[in-house]
Design an enzyme around this catalytic site. Structure first.
Site, PDB file in Angstrom:
ATOM      1  CB  SER A 182      -0.947   0.000   1.197  1.00 30.32           C
ATOM      2  OG  SER A 182      -0.223  -0.139   2.395  1.00 30.32           O
TER       3      SER A 182
ATOM      4  CG  HIS B 191      -4.064  -0.965  -1.887  1.00 25.38           C
ATOM      5  ND1 HIS B 191      -4.586   0.291  -2.077  1.00 25.38           N
ATOM      6  CD2 HIS B 191      -3.765  -1.064  -0.561  1.00 25.38           C
ATOM      7  CE1 HIS B 191      -4.585   0.937  -0.925  1.00 25.38           C
ATOM      8  NE2 HIS B 191      -4.097   0.135   0.008  1.00 25.38           N
TER       9      HIS B 191
ATOM     10  CE  LYS C 138      -7.459  -0.461   1.200  1.00 22.14           C
ATOM     11  NZ  LYS C 138      -7.556   0.653   2.135  1.00 22.14           N
TER      12      LYS C 138
HETATM   13  C1  LIG Z   1      -2.807  -3.712   2.248  1.00 20.67           C
HETATM   14  C2  LIG Z   1      -4.042  -3.365   3.035  1.00 20.67           C
HETATM   15  N1  LIG Z   1      -4.730  -4.353   3.629  1.00 20.67           N
HETATM   16  C3  LIG Z   1      -5.848  -4.100   4.328  1.00 20.67           C
HETATM   17  C4  LIG Z   1      -6.316  -2.816   4.473  1.00 20.67           C
HETATM   18  C5  LIG Z   1      -7.547  -2.570   5.284  1.00 20.67           C
HETATM   19  O1  LIG Z   1      -8.647  -2.371   4.476  1.00 20.67           O
HETATM   20  P1  LIG Z   1      -9.938  -1.569   5.003  1.00 20.67           P
HETATM   21  O2  LIG Z   1      -9.672  -0.114   4.731  1.00 20.67           O
HETATM   22  O3  LIG Z   1     -11.054  -2.133   4.224  1.00 20.67           O
HETATM   23  O4  LIG Z   1     -10.040  -1.839   6.460  1.00 20.67           O
HETATM   24  C6  LIG Z   1      -5.647  -1.761   3.869  1.00 20.67           C
HETATM   25  C7  LIG Z   1      -6.174  -0.371   4.023  1.00 20.67           C
HETATM   26  O5  LIG Z   1      -5.494   0.576   4.260  1.00 20.67           O
HETATM   27  C8  LIG Z   1      -4.479  -2.032   3.135  1.00 20.67           C
HETATM   28  O6  LIG Z   1      -3.793  -1.036   2.552  1.00 20.67           O
END
Ligand SMILES: Cc1ncc(COP(=O)(O)O)c(C=O)c1O
Length: 393
Positions: free
Chosen positions: A182, A210, A241
């Site tokens: 991310s 992502h 997202k």
């Molecule tokens: C790699 C990754 N996994 C999981 C999440 C968590 O997702 P959510 O925003 O749906 O809680 C994020 C969000 O920032 C992320 O970047």
């Protein structure tokens, strides 16, 4: 008089202020769009995860309104008591078919999906082998499981192999990576890690937060992109997202999903999605299947913008996705870059330690399918102006 036992937190905040790392929350005054009003200012928005513009897609909005009228605003309970509505089950069936797996369980967020899954399936006798840049929700899940945690350098499959090789054959092992990282926008070493998992009998897990809606046919994620269907035991995706709404899901075998129904703590102990959320996610799957040209537009915009930043001479790291970091070094320098861009009409959030390494602070840009060429060109011109001013190019 009673002394404030939390006074030390104000001292911590002062320290952040002195380092130039104190942030106020930017407030969005209207819709999450390519150009939006934050803090009363109209800016080209390069900070959302709204890759496909689905937060405001008419089909999703209509589905949410209809579900609210039909079923109310809340589910009223956790899934395991009275909070499993027909629409929740429909979404899980639909996502399983989309991901080509036997079953899916939906969580309240991607964070809950990762943390809830890892902590449910392992215990203190087990071992987790995890990429050093994996998301915080994976790290927290690992800690909650009480399993031993072995971290390998970013994407270094040989290092992961050395760790796995030295573990007892009978010990349960989870090999885990993000599909898209991310903060850097690069892809996990998914195919090689699958091979390693097969060699040593590890459980293979990929967090595709992502990659959902971005990589693979119709946005099925990195498992589809790398053609490793059937080789990844646990796939996590997010609905927050590119899908435009809220939530996370975990795809895998029927037995695995039923186990999570019984043991994943966010599933057991936190209320399920409002019907409007489930309905908008169902409409989003329709859009992914019926309007794949939106994903093509995302990639055209990505190539244009990323190419523009590289041509200008910025350090954009190793990104392979619509996430393009502009690395500035020191935390205060990244924050200055972000602030100056904002003053000039471009919103690209600054990120510093502990979100990224101390010397790799950056602003992170994410283009969407809905940015116009004019918006992206304006953003590039602004990056050029501010980048020269701060000596970054
Ligand atoms: C790699 C990754 N996994 C999981 C999440 C968590 O997702 P959510 O925003 O749906 O809680 C994020 C969000 O920032 C992320 O970047």
């Amino acid at each position: 008089m009673r002394q404030d036992p939390l006074a030390y937190l104000a001292t911590e905040l002062d320290s952040l202020r002195q380092q130039g790392l104190y942030r106020t929350l930017r407030v969005l005054d209207d819709r999450q769009q390519a150009t939006a009003h934050f803090d009363g200012r109209s800016v080209v928005n390069l900070s959302s995860n709204n890759y496909l513009g689905l937060t405001t897609h008419p089909k999703l909005i209509a589905a949410a309104l209809e579900a609210t009228k039909a079923f109310g605003v809340g589910s009223g309970s956790v899934r395991t008591i009275a909070g499993t509505m027909a629409i929740h089950m429909e979404l899980e069936r639909r996502l399983a078919a989309f991901k080509k797996t036997e079953a899916v369980v939906v969580f309240q967020s991607g964070f809950a999906a990762n943390a809830g899954t890892v902590s449910a399936i392992l215990n203190k006798d087990d071992v987790i082998i995890s990429d050093e840049l994996n998301h915080a929700s994976i790290i927290d899940g690992c800690r909650l499981s009480r399993a031993a945690i072995k971290v390998f350098p970013h994407k270094d499959v040989d290092a992961a192999r050395r760790i796995v090789r030295d573990l007892p054959a009978g010990q349960r092992k989870l090999l885990i990576t993000d599909g898209v990282f991310s903060m850097d926008g690069d892809l996990g070493a998914v195919p090689d890690l699958c091979t390693l998992a097969e060699e040593y009998g590890c459980i293979m897990m990929v967090d595709d937060a992502h990659a959902s809606g971005v990589f693979g046919e119709n946005g099925r994620g990195t498992i589809d992109h790398f053609h490793v269907h059937g080789r990844v035991d646990i796939q996590v995706g997010t609905l927050s997202k590119a899908v435009g709404a809220l939530g996370g899901y975990v795809a895998g075998s029927r037995a695995f999903v039923e186990f999570l129904y019984h043991r994943a703590r966010p599933f057991l102990f936190s209320t399920s999605h409002p019907p409007a959320v489930a309905a908008s996610c169902l409409a989003a799957v329709d859009v992914l299947e019926q309007e794949p040209e939106i994903i093509d537009r995302l990639w055209e915009n990505t190539r244009f913008f990323k190419g523009g930043l590289v041509k200008l001479g910025f350090n954009t790291g190793l990104s392979e996705s619509p996430i393009t970091p502009v690395i500035a070094g020191e935390g205060s320098r990244a924050m200055k870059l972000s602030d100056r861009l904002f003053q000039e009409g471009v919103f690209a959030q600054g990120l510093a330690f502990p979100t990224v390494a101390r010397d790799k602070a950056r602003v992170r840009t994410i283009v969407t399918a809905t940015h116009t060429r004019q918006e992206l060109q304006f953003a590039l011109d602004t990056f050029a102006k501010v980048g020269r001013e701060l000596g970054l190019i």
